[in-house]
Design a protein around this motif. Sequence first.
Motif, PDB file in Angstrom:
ATOM      1  N   LEU A   1     -12.722-112.573  44.051  1.00 52.55           N
ATOM      2  CA  LEU A   1     -13.032-111.178  44.351  1.00 52.55           C
ATOM      3  C   LEU A   1     -14.454-110.995  44.887  1.00 52.55           C
ATOM      4  CD1 LEU A   1     -10.989-108.966  44.142  1.00 52.55           C
ATOM      5  CD2 LEU A   1     -11.874-108.358  41.906  1.00 52.55           C
ATOM      6  N   PRO A   2     -15.447-111.619  44.239  1.00 55.50           N
ATOM      7  CA  PRO A   2     -16.818-111.416  44.737  1.00 55.50           C
ATOM      8  C   PRO A   2     -17.018-111.913  46.167  1.00 55.50           C
ATOM      9  CG  PRO A   2     -16.831-112.442  42.564  1.00 55.50           C
ATOM     10  CD  PRO A   2     -15.418-112.453  43.035  1.00 55.50           C
TER      11      PRO A   2
ATOM     12  N   PHE B   1     -16.348-109.402  49.281  1.00 58.56           N
ATOM     13  CA  PHE B   1     -17.164-108.224  49.611  1.00 58.56           C
ATOM     14  C   PHE B   1     -17.703-108.274  51.028  1.00 58.56           C
ATOM     15  CE2 PHE B   1     -18.327-108.030  44.884  1.00 58.56           C
ATOM     16  CZ  PHE B   1     -17.083-107.505  44.617  1.00 58.56           C
TER      17      PHE B   1
ATOM     18  N   ILE C   1      -5.949-103.635  43.926  1.00 55.73           N
ATOM     19  CA  ILE C   1      -6.450-102.262  43.965  1.00 55.73           C
ATOM     20  C   ILE C   1      -7.965-102.263  43.812  1.00 55.73           C
ATOM     21  CG2 ILE C   1      -6.526-100.124  42.599  1.00 55.73           C
ATOM     22  CD1 ILE C   1      -3.529-100.317  42.308  1.00 55.73           C
ATOM     23  N   GLY C   2      -8.442-103.120  42.894  1.00 58.01           N
ATOM     24  CA  GLY C   2      -9.882-103.250  42.722  1.00 58.01           C
ATOM     25  C   GLY C   2     -10.549-103.688  44.023  1.00 58.01           C
TER      26      GLY C   2
ATOM     27  N   ILE D   1     -10.719-100.744  46.428  1.00 55.60           N
ATOM     28  CA  ILE D   1     -11.720 -99.731  46.062  1.00 55.60           C
ATOM     29  C   ILE D   1     -13.122-100.228  46.407  1.00 55.60           C
ATOM     30  CG2 ILE D   1     -12.774 -98.520  44.114  1.00 55.60           C
ATOM     31  CD1 ILE D   1     -10.007 -98.235  42.917  1.00 55.60           C
ATOM     32  N   ILE D   2     -13.356-101.518  46.134  1.00 54.89           N
ATOM     33  CA  ILE D   2     -14.666-102.082  46.466  1.00 54.89           C
ATOM     34  C   ILE D   2     -14.924-101.977  47.963  1.00 54.89           C
ATOM     35  CG2 ILE D   2     -15.943-104.265  46.584  1.00 54.89           C
ATOM     36  CD1 ILE D   2     -14.588-104.922  43.858  1.00 54.89           C
ATOM     37  N   GLN D   3     -13.843-102.109  48.737  1.00 56.90           N
ATOM     38  CA  GLN D   3     -13.980-102.026  50.196  1.00 56.90           C
ATOM     39  C   GLN D   3     -14.055-100.582  50.683  1.00 56.90           C
ATOM     40  OE1 GLN D   3     -14.420-104.368  52.352  1.00 56.90           O
ATOM     41  NE2 GLN D   3     -13.725-106.277  51.439  1.00 56.90           N
ATOM     42  N   GLY D   4     -13.984 -99.628  49.771  1.00 55.71           N
ATOM     43  CA  GLY D   4     -14.089 -98.228  50.155  1.00 55.71           C
ATOM     44  C   GLY D   4     -12.772 -97.603  50.570  1.00 55.71           C
TER      45      GLY D   4
ATOM     46  N   ASN E   1     -13.041-112.485  31.226  1.00 54.08           N
ATOM     47  CA  ASN E   1     -13.989-111.584  30.568  1.00 54.08           C
ATOM     48  C   ASN E   1     -15.379-112.187  30.448  1.00 54.08           C
ATOM     49  OD1 ASN E   1     -12.350-109.363  29.982  1.00 54.08           O
ATOM     50  ND2 ASN E   1     -11.433-110.443  28.260  1.00 54.08           N
ATOM     51  N   ASN E   2     -15.635-113.287  31.123  1.00 57.23           N
ATOM     52  CA  ASN E   2     -16.873-114.042  30.937  1.00 57.23           C
ATOM     53  C   ASN E   2     -17.098-114.307  29.456  1.00 57.23           C
ATOM     54  OD1 ASN E   2     -17.662-114.192  33.636  1.00 57.23           O
ATOM     55  ND2 ASN E   2     -18.447-112.093  33.565  1.00 57.23           N
TER      56      ASN E   2
ATOM     57  N   GLY F   1     -13.448-104.665  39.417  1.00 59.40           N
ATOM     58  CA  GLY F   1     -12.472-103.923  40.200  1.00 59.40           C
ATOM     59  C   GLY F   1     -12.458-102.426  39.949  1.00 59.40           C
ATOM     60  N   GLY F   2     -13.073-101.956  38.887  1.00 59.04           N
ATOM     61  CA  GLY F   2     -13.063-100.515  38.628  1.00 59.04           C
ATOM     62  C   GLY F   2     -14.171 -99.785  39.374  1.00 59.04           C
TER      63      GLY F   2
ATOM     64  N   ALA G   1     -17.613-101.261  41.194  1.00 57.17           N
ATOM     65  CA  ALA G   1     -17.879-101.047  42.620  1.00 57.17           C
ATOM     66  C   ALA G   1     -19.310-100.555  42.810  1.00 57.17           C
ATOM     67  CB  ALA G   1     -16.884-100.036  43.191  1.00 57.17           C
TER      68      ALA G   1
ATOM     69  N   ARG H   1     -21.873-103.343  42.097  1.00 62.68           N
ATOM     70  CA  ARG H   1     -21.977-104.356  43.138  1.00 62.68           C
ATOM     71  C   ARG H   1     -22.702-103.834  44.376  1.00 62.68           C
ATOM     72  NH1 ARG H   1     -19.008-108.926  41.906  1.00 62.68           N
ATOM     73  NH2 ARG H   1     -17.783-108.615  40.010  1.00 62.68           N
TER      74      ARG H   1
ATOM     75  N   ASN I   1     -19.125-109.311  34.755  1.00 61.32           N
ATOM     76  CA  ASN I   1     -18.313-108.281  34.111  1.00 61.32           C
ATOM     77  C   ASN I   1     -17.854-108.720  32.734  1.00 61.32           C
ATOM     78  OD1 ASN I   1     -17.549-108.419  37.225  1.00 61.32           O
ATOM     79  ND2 ASN I   1     -17.525-106.296  36.554  1.00 61.32           N
ATOM     80  N   ASN I   2     -17.895-107.820  31.783  1.00 59.05           N
ATOM     81  CA  ASN I   2     -17.221-108.036  30.517  1.00 59.05           C
ATOM     82  C   ASN I   2     -16.843-106.674  29.952  1.00 59.05           C
ATOM     83  OD1 ASN I   2     -16.265-108.664  28.029  1.00 59.05           O
ATOM     84  ND2 ASN I   2     -17.978-109.966  27.435  1.00 59.05           N
TER      85      ASN I   2
ATOM     86  N   SER J   1     -14.620-106.110  27.589  1.00 61.51           N
ATOM     87  CA  SER J   1     -13.955-106.138  26.280  1.00 61.51           C
ATOM     88  C   SER J   1     -14.599-105.178  25.296  1.00 61.51           C
ATOM     89  CB  SER J   1     -13.999-107.534  25.663  1.00 61.51           C
ATOM     90  OG  SER J   1     -14.141-108.505  26.622  1.00 61.51           O
TER      91      SER J   1
ATOM     92  N   ARG K   1     -21.548 -95.527  50.421  1.00 62.80           N
ATOM     93  CA  ARG K   1     -20.618 -96.224  49.531  1.00 62.80           C
ATOM     94  C   ARG K   1     -20.600 -95.560  48.155  1.00 62.80           C
ATOM     95  NH1 ARG K   1     -20.317-102.520  50.905  1.00 62.80           N
ATOM     96  NH2 ARG K   1     -18.304-102.193  49.917  1.00 62.80           N
TER      97      ARG K   1
ATOM     98  N   ILE L   1     -18.293 -92.565  48.436  1.00 67.00           N
ATOM     99  CA  ILE L   1     -16.874 -92.886  48.309  1.00 67.00           C
ATOM    100  C   ILE L   1     -16.446 -92.779  46.856  1.00 67.00           C
ATOM    101  CG2 ILE L   1     -15.211 -94.784  48.427  1.00 67.00           C
ATOM    102  CD1 ILE L   1     -16.804 -95.691  50.955  1.00 67.00           C
TER     103      ILE L   1
END
Lengths: 499, 325
Positions: free
Chosen positions: A49-50, A53, A333-334, A337-340, A407-408, B42-43, B47, B50, B68-69, B71, B286, B289
């Motif tokens: 994912l990263p 971007f 979906i994430g 959204i990151i892509q606007g 979750n790292n 992703g939420g 966004a 980042r 990200n975490n 939990s 951004r 958005i």
Amino acid sequence: MELLGDLGLGFATALSPFNLLYCFIGVALGTAVGVLPGLGPIATIAMLLPITFGLPPVSSLIMLAGIYYGAQYGGSTTAILINLPGESSSVVTAIDGYQMAKKGRAGPALATAALGSFFAGTVATVLLAIAAPPLAEVALEFGPAEYFSLMVLGLVASVALASGSLLKAFTMIVMGLLLGLVGSDVETGTQRFTFDMPEMADGLNFVALSMGVFGLGEILRNLEHEHTRSVMVKHVSGLMLSKADLKRIAGPVLRGTGLGSVLGILPGGGAMLASFAAYSMEKRLSSNRAEFGKGAIEGVAAPESANNAGAQTSFIPMLTLGIPSNPVMALMIGAMIIQGITPGPNVVTDEPELFWGMIASMWVGNLLLVLLNLPLIGLWIRMLTIPYHLLFPAIIAFCCIGAFSVNNSTFDVFMMALFGLVGYALIKLDFEPAPLLLGFVLGPMLEENLRRAMLLSRGDATVFVTQPLSLGLLLVSLGLLTAVLLPNIRSKREEAFSE
Amino acid sequence: MLRKKSTFIAAAAVVASVFASPVLAQTYPNKTIRLLVPYAAGGGTDAIARVVAQGITAQLGQQVVVENNGSAGGNLATQQAAKSDPDGYTMLMANQGPMVVNPHLFKNVKIDPLTAFDPVTLIAEAPLVVVVPENSHITSVKQLVEEAAKAPGKMTYGSAGNGSASHLATLLLAETANLDMVHAPYKGAGPAITDLLGGRLDFMVTTIPSVFGFIDSGKLKPLAVTTSHRTKRLPDLPTIAESGWPNYQAAAWYGFAVPKGTPPEIIKTLRDATVAAINSPEVVPRLAIEGAEPVGNTPEEFAAFMKQESARWAEVIKKAGIGLD
């Protein structure tokens, strides 16, 4: 005519050299993670994912989608050649695929998987193009009551299709349900079975559980016998299917594609459920029923078509409504959204290049996958012939990265190790882990929707039978349950499963 | 020989310690900075994190890496950040939930976020929006409140989860207007919106990006925004305050904080870089958005803001009796 124009735009987008490159990277990577047991598309997409971007939205989504359906192809290779599902949706492919490989029919099995997937992919692409908007409306009709009944059907089906003892399958499902109870109660937020550890507040990590039980458990078992794991066939020949084979797989591929397409659209469905359902359906319908479990080509064709169709049609609710039907779609979906881009009905009209480009890329990607998986099969087999002492540490490292990256959290890595031991114990005791996983996934959804339906109906339990869709699903479950419990069918079932 | 060696080591140590502090402060940052985000990848928060991280990277010339975490409602990431070295190389995305809501909601939050961190700046505020299904006969917040008041316990609203911004904003409305409604919590806004679209819920208060597409296509009707002023993203939409509850105000907000004890000059460097980043032409659109508008206040202002928010939500949570455990 408008559809042709739209598809034209889609293909123009998908075939631009830059997007074609990312499509290729996606499907190649997807095949690789599909082939390697333990590492699935969820972990891969999450990790990548990263990187997306910096890419244009269309290219990044084309690549991520490629990983998902590419993994459906790759997963079957491992399932057939070493009886180890490379990907969760290939679990059932291993049953008959491996038996075929044992009999020296690895070539036809692989060809069936690839061609079945390609056919299903083509159909699903067309379906996605024509039917995306209207079909999404069906998903909208699904309220909590319908979801609940769908989950009931899912659980009943998973008992029915489990091989071996009914009691053991039932035990596994209940165990999965219990494991699924860990975490915060959605209604009240109360912590259940978390032992006051915040790491468990969101429940057990699905990736850790599935990688542990399937991946590590299997590795432990394999380590017991130093020489038992070997790729059945080092050089696969006879990739061409005979006329008789083609005739045998035509029906299963068609049925698998149909069932997979439907199950993919339904939220909560997707590739895994599709492959399980298709296999059990084929087993009941096929005229070669007796051969199932012993290397029936139908047992490869049906689930492989279904999982690929399901993987692709699960894009329908995501692209048209912005609703994820499975974790991979949630990640997509994430990424959007990151892509606007706001996922939802406006994507089709506001971002036609993205919408149609992605659809067209799926067909292009499927074509690339057939090329990647048949002529280049040797390459993937080489990947599997890497000696154990080199392969296992690598797989375990990948599993650890995958479990950690969700979750790292190192806690999840230890959790995975623990479930590895559980998985090993289950294999030794002859319990099948697949129903456990289904119980684990479906259980919390079942509970959540049951309570939500009751909340919305203000405690009126008749809501499950007064809603036609819900009633229909419950009746099907009841029918299935009766069929499994009926003495004569039961004896036949046991006959079918006994090897 | 041995003596010589130890002298050398001692000398080296002295030299190193002489250089260490002032040089480090002058050359900060000289390595990668990590930004802990207490939400899943992703939420909406991710966004924003980042986008701003990229902006800061451009400002400081050092990579800002997002971790990200999500939990335990973000509590794990918050604890992890609080335990990190206060050297400016660990930042926390400080949001409403983990900073001022969770301590009142969960029993087992092991730190007090308001004292465990030094605030850097409030990055942005985003309004939430009140939406109803397209076929709902309700056309304004005023009408929504009147109908809910007429039939206590009849109206159902969805939320992204117990104690989420969406839940709290609705609770605040219910308390402000003295309403009795049924809460249906979901795992995230997505599934709740599905039930809203299907007409199974009466209304929902949620983030703008989660429903903007549906508002655009007419599948959902927006009634009002929750902030004290209108939003640029939906300029025609009134605020709840305008609709008859002048004291009503709720927003999702995003800030940066660093572990307690971080040197003030480092905080200043980070704050300046963040303010420059959120006002840069790359970042502003951004953020827009996400429905977020840049703020960029001082650490003192941000601290006071969080204190006030904490007191406010503590009261709402207590009155509603939704504390967990």
